[in-house]
Enzyme design. Structure first.
Site, PDB file in Angstrom:
ATOM      1  N   ASN A 266       0.839  -1.203   0.000  1.00  0.00           N
ATOM      2  CA  ASN A 266       0.000   0.000   0.000  1.00  0.00           C
ATOM      3  C   ASN A 266       0.871   1.249   0.000  1.00  0.00           C
ATOM      4  OD1 ASN A 266      -2.500  -1.682   0.893  1.00  0.00           O
ATOM      5  ND2 ASN A 266      -0.979  -2.052   2.475  1.00  0.00           N
ATOM      6  N   THR A 267       0.379   2.300  -0.619  1.00  0.00           N
ATOM      7  CA  THR A 267       1.124   3.559  -0.684  1.00  0.00           C
ATOM      8  C   THR A 267       0.186   4.670  -1.122  1.00  0.00           C
ATOM      9  OG1 THR A 267       2.938   2.274  -1.670  1.00  0.00           O
ATOM     10  CG2 THR A 267       3.232   4.636  -1.554  1.00  0.00           C
TER      11      THR A 267
END
Length: 355
Positions: A266-267
């Protein structure tokens, strides 16, 4: 909203459908054919709709590979602009990180997608006819999201795609939604079956001579939350038709004495661009202030399963009025006020990405 007029602070609304249609990403494959398996051709990303903004000297382009789908978004400032970088979380994907940039490249493809930024650098060097005087060096910083979990290929943004995004850059336009770096962004990864596709979003405000442009690609483990506290994207239960805040899943896990489940990869990557001149200390604080504020629209945020990066960019074109009482040590109240307004603009951009 296709156009953004001059706004007062009270006009910031961040409107979004109360119950947007579900957009489930589906279970991840984590692999598949890569770039070499396709005859890849960059496509200009047009997205759901086009945001029009009035910021001279700033151009934006977005390109994608339909075979991914994955893409890149380039913010091009030919004159160059001072930059502060605020990176947080457990898995930051960043290159350059310069304090002065001619372009910011946001891309999918995790670490492999950093190649798109190299393509932007190559193209800028060619535009200068390969002149390499120190004052002529073209600086590009890049940040990437891990978007492989929302698609079934190993295609990543390469040099050719970065070049294309730069070539597609035009002043005053930004493609909202599934476009550029946001082609396979997703949110709410408590469980893959409840993960939803997001996109990229932008918002713009002009207050007198002050201009603020926010760009974001939310790909968080968390969910997107509107100003009423409603989860509007992510962690969607198809059986009940309800989007849940992850905190309820975590509470249930602790109550049952089992480890909370949260998926990795995730980012959230973003940029906040203004024309207001700030000192280096103020610009760094401005970056931190806006980045910290984003936890209101993305919950949870800056986790060990995320790798969040924000670029704060100023073109240094205007000075805000100052008074003897407007500073505290090295920090100006002006920069704090600007950060407060920019934080609302960024929340609008997050909501646009979730539409």
């Amino acid at each position: 909203m296709n156009t953004t007029p001059v706004h007062a602070l009270t006009d910031i609304d961040g409107g979004i459908a109360v119950d947007p249609a579900p957009r489930l990403a589906g279970p991840p494959v984590f692999g598949g054919p890569g770039n070499d398996a396709f005859d890849l051709a960059p496509v200009r990303s047009t997205g759901r709709e086009m945001l029009r903004f009035d910021f001279p000297g700033v151009s934006i382009g977005a390109a994608h590979y339909e075979e991914g789908p994955t893409g890149a978004t380039v913010i091009h400032i030919p004159a160059g602009a001072r930059t502060a970088v605020d990176a947080r979380g457990g898995a930051v994907g960043l290159s350059g990180g310069y304090d002065f940039n001619h372009a910011i490249c946001l891309a999918g493809g995790a670490g492999y997608g950093l190649e798109a930024g190299a393509g932007v650098s190559d193209a800028l060097l060619e535009r200068l006819e390969h002149r390499t005087g120190f004052a002529e060096l073209q600086l590009v910083s890049s940040a990437v999201i891990y978007d492989f979990s929302a698609r079934s290929t190993a295609v990543y943004p390469d040099k050719a795609l970065g070049r294309a995004a730069l070539e597609f850059a035009v002043p005053g336009e930004f493609p909202q939604g599934r476009a550029g770096a946001g082609m396979s962004a997703s949110a709410g990864k408590v469980d893959w079956d409840r993960t939803e596709i997001t996109g990229q979003g932008a918002a713009f405000r002009r207050l007198g001579d002050v201009r603020i442009l926010a760009v974001v690609v939310p790909n968080p483990v968390g969910v997107i939350v509107d100003r009423a506290g409603t989860v509007v994207r992510g962690n969607y239960d198809a059986q009940t038709g309800v989007r849940r805040h992850p905190v309820f899943d975590y509470q249930e896990a602790f109550a049952e004495q089992v480890p909370p489940v949260t998926e990795a990869g995730n980012t959230t990557i973003s940029a906040i661009v203004t024309n207001v001149r700030m000192s280096p200390v103020e610009l760094n604080q401005f970056a931190k202030q806006v980045h910290s504020s984003m936890h209101r629209g993305i919950q949870p945020f800056h986790t060990d399963m995320d790798g969040d990066t924000l670029f704060a960019v100023t073109t240094d074109e205007i000075d805000l009025p100052t008074t003897p009482g407007s500073s505290r040590g090295r920090l100006s109240v002006n920069a704090t006020a600007l950060g407060a307004i920019a934080s609302e603009v960024m929340w609008d951009a997050v909501l646009e990405a979730g539409k």
